[in-house]
Design an enzyme around this catalytic site. Sequence first.
Site, PDB file in Angstrom:
ATOM      1  N   SER A  10       0.844  -1.197   0.000  1.00 43.66           N
ATOM      2  CA  SER A  10       0.000   0.000   0.000  1.00 43.66           C
ATOM      3  C   SER A  10       0.884   1.253   0.000  1.00 43.66           C
ATOM      4  O   SER A  10       1.996   1.222   0.537  1.00 43.66           O
ATOM      5  CB  SER A  10      -0.851  -0.044   1.272  1.00 43.66           C
ATOM      6  OG  SER A  10      -2.055   0.651   1.106  1.00 43.66           O
ATOM      7  N   PRO A  11       0.409   2.352  -0.579  1.00 42.89           N
ATOM      8  CA  PRO A  11       1.229   3.571  -0.539  1.00 42.89           C
ATOM      9  C   PRO A  11       1.496   4.019   0.895  1.00 42.89           C
ATOM     10  O   PRO A  11       0.572   4.070   1.708  1.00 42.89           O
ATOM     11  CB  PRO A  11       0.381   4.614  -1.281  1.00 42.89           C
ATOM     12  CG  PRO A  11      -0.960   4.020  -1.475  1.00 42.89           C
ATOM     13  CD  PRO A  11      -0.857   2.551  -1.293  1.00 42.89           C
ATOM     14  N   GLN A  88       0.729   6.779  -6.535  1.00 43.72           N
ATOM     15  CA  GLN A  88      -0.478   7.464  -6.070  1.00 43.72           C
ATOM     16  C   GLN A  88      -0.232   8.967  -6.133  1.00 43.72           C
ATOM     17  O   GLN A  88       0.822   9.437  -5.706  1.00 43.72           O
ATOM     18  CB  GLN A  88      -0.785   7.050  -4.626  1.00 43.72           C
ATOM     19  CG  GLN A  88      -2.122   7.594  -4.132  1.00 43.72           C
ATOM     20  CD  GLN A  88      -2.350   7.322  -2.659  1.00 43.72           C
ATOM     21  OE1 GLN A  88      -1.557   7.752  -1.830  1.00 43.72           O
ATOM     22  NE2 GLN A  88      -3.416   6.624  -2.340  1.00 43.72           N
ATOM     23  N   TYR A 170      -8.532  14.081   2.422  1.00 43.01           N
ATOM     24  CA  TYR A 170      -7.724  14.992   1.611  1.00 43.01           C
ATOM     25  C   TYR A 170      -8.621  15.688   0.557  1.00 43.01           C
ATOM     26  O   TYR A 170      -9.830  15.466   0.528  1.00 43.01           O
ATOM     27  CB  TYR A 170      -6.533  14.254   0.989  1.00 43.01           C
ATOM     28  CG  TYR A 170      -5.595  13.732   2.066  1.00 43.01           C
ATOM     29  CD1 TYR A 170      -5.063  14.603   3.019  1.00 43.01           C
ATOM     30  CD2 TYR A 170      -5.274  12.387   2.158  1.00 43.01           C
ATOM     31  CE1 TYR A 170      -4.233  14.144   4.032  1.00 43.01           C
ATOM     32  CE2 TYR A 170      -4.438  11.916   3.176  1.00 43.01           C
ATOM     33  CZ  TYR A 170      -3.922  12.798   4.102  1.00 43.01           C
ATOM     34  OH  TYR A 170      -3.108  12.354   5.107  1.00 43.01           O
ATOM     35  N   ARG A 218      -8.469   5.827  -4.788  1.00 44.10           N
ATOM     36  CA  ARG A 218      -8.680   5.374  -3.420  1.00 44.10           C
ATOM     37  C   ARG A 218      -9.852   6.165  -2.841  1.00 44.10           C
ATOM     38  O   ARG A 218      -9.874   7.389  -2.905  1.00 44.10           O
ATOM     39  CB  ARG A 218      -7.406   5.576  -2.596  1.00 44.10           C
ATOM     40  CG  ARG A 218      -7.544   5.080  -1.167  1.00 44.10           C
ATOM     41  CD  ARG A 218      -6.230   5.124  -0.410  1.00 44.10           C
ATOM     42  NE  ARG A 218      -5.434   3.936  -0.647  1.00 44.10           N
ATOM     43  CZ  ARG A 218      -4.736   3.288   0.295  1.00 44.10           C
ATOM     44  NH1 ARG A 218      -4.725   3.731   1.544  1.00 44.10           N
ATOM     45  NH2 ARG A 218      -4.035   2.227   0.018  1.00 44.10           N
ATOM     46  N   ARG A 312       1.264  -1.565   7.151  1.00 42.04           N
ATOM     47  CA  ARG A 312       2.124  -1.724   8.327  1.00 42.04           C
ATOM     48  C   ARG A 312       2.747  -3.099   8.451  1.00 42.04           C
ATOM     49  O   ARG A 312       3.883  -3.222   8.931  1.00 42.04           O
ATOM     50  CB  ARG A 312       1.344  -1.341   9.583  1.00 42.04           C
ATOM     51  CG  ARG A 312       1.138   0.164   9.673  1.00 42.04           C
ATOM     52  CD  ARG A 312       0.047   0.526  10.627  1.00 42.04           C
ATOM     53  NE  ARG A 312      -1.259   0.056  10.158  1.00 42.04           N
ATOM     54  CZ  ARG A 312      -2.403   0.289  10.779  1.00 42.04           C
ATOM     55  NH1 ARG A 312      -2.423   0.971  11.901  1.00 42.04           N
ATOM     56  NH2 ARG A 312      -3.547  -0.152  10.285  1.00 42.04           N
TER      57      ARG A 312
END
Length: 367
Positions: A10-11, A88, A170, A218, A312
């Site tokens: 994942s980014p 991304q 965002y 996303r 993570r």
Amino acid sequence: MIVPNRIAVSPMAQYSADRGCPTDWHFQHLGALAVSGPGLVFIESTSVEPQGYGCSACLAMHDDEQERALSQLVQRLRAVSPAMLGLQIGHSGRKASARLPLDGNGPLPLDEGGWQVFGPSAISCGGGWPVPQELDEAGIARVRDAFVATASRAARLDLNLLELHGAHGYLLHSFLSPVSNQRRDAYGGSPENRLRLVREIVVAVRAVWPEERALGIRLNAQDWVAGGLDLADTIGIAAALKEAGCDYVCVSAGAISSEAKIPFSAGYLAPYAAEIKRSAGISTIVTGGVHDPHQAEAIVATGQADGVAIARAFLDDPRWTWRAAQALGQSVDYPFQFMRAHPQRWPLAPPRAAEPVEETSRRRVLS
Ligand SMILES: Cc1cc2nc3c(=O)[nH]c(=O)nc-3n(C[C@H](O)[C@H](O)[C@H](O)COP(=O)(O)O)c2cc1C
């Protein structure tokens, strides 16, 4: 797009860029992950304009030097890894101008070197964040052009996939959500109006991003805040963006405001991804709390999502894909340089997959 497997890194922002350019840190971080078996590796959210930087050490690609530096990073990753590479791109909107993690995160005020933040409406996301300046029509056009310009730069790089960051509160998410978008013009009010900017960006980016390469977005599965987007809204957004040119949605979660109460648990977004995939008829990647290989396998095997994006667990163990292969009785290609650590070539390997739970937690506490 054929990927070697359905595991994506994942980014993950590394807060280590130098004037928007990737540094040695990015190469060691992404390189270690890219040589460890995931089918797809995402480069972190990359800002489309200076006002969109989350913090001063975020990646960006709005000038030639940044494009050159990112191109070099992509070439170096290609030279060592067979993984598909995704980028991304995003704009932090009203959550821009944050302190670096080492300085405690949180908003960085203008008088301490911060910068003006923008949003659809003059509404703060709470938690001490500033009230953004409402983007006027010229500002909206500037943002749209910035996404297209960065996508055009990305098209010159040897990337397989491009993802727009439309989640986590965002800028694009803040236009979609009624919590943050209370405009009365063509870019606010009805669901269609709130979708307008994102749809325009998808259409314009699709026009400059090569047809044979994947384009995704996303999205938050929902807002988890009163008056915010729910799953039905997200399904509508996903269906409209498929129509506009998106190939997939990465289903995620992140706060649109400090009021959001996200019910984190292992694999909690998989049912949302399944519903979005079924109802909007679009491919999905799911991210969030997927770290057990058996759960990851169940998500893709039952068709809840087309892929899993793991963050993570990859920071914790860059060879997560090897461990997953071991746990699931599968094999994954090792680079020849690492072959002597392959389970078939290293009979005395420590039995990590079968390690007792107490032992694992003791080691975590000690480190
Ligand atoms: C260090 C770090 C940086 C992140 N940066 C980004 C980012 O640039 N873009 C994004 O969409 N998500 C970002 N995320 C969210 C992750 O991509 C992921 O969706 C989230 O951590 C949940 O997955 P996990 O439970 O596997 O960690 C970041 C997460 C971490 C831990």
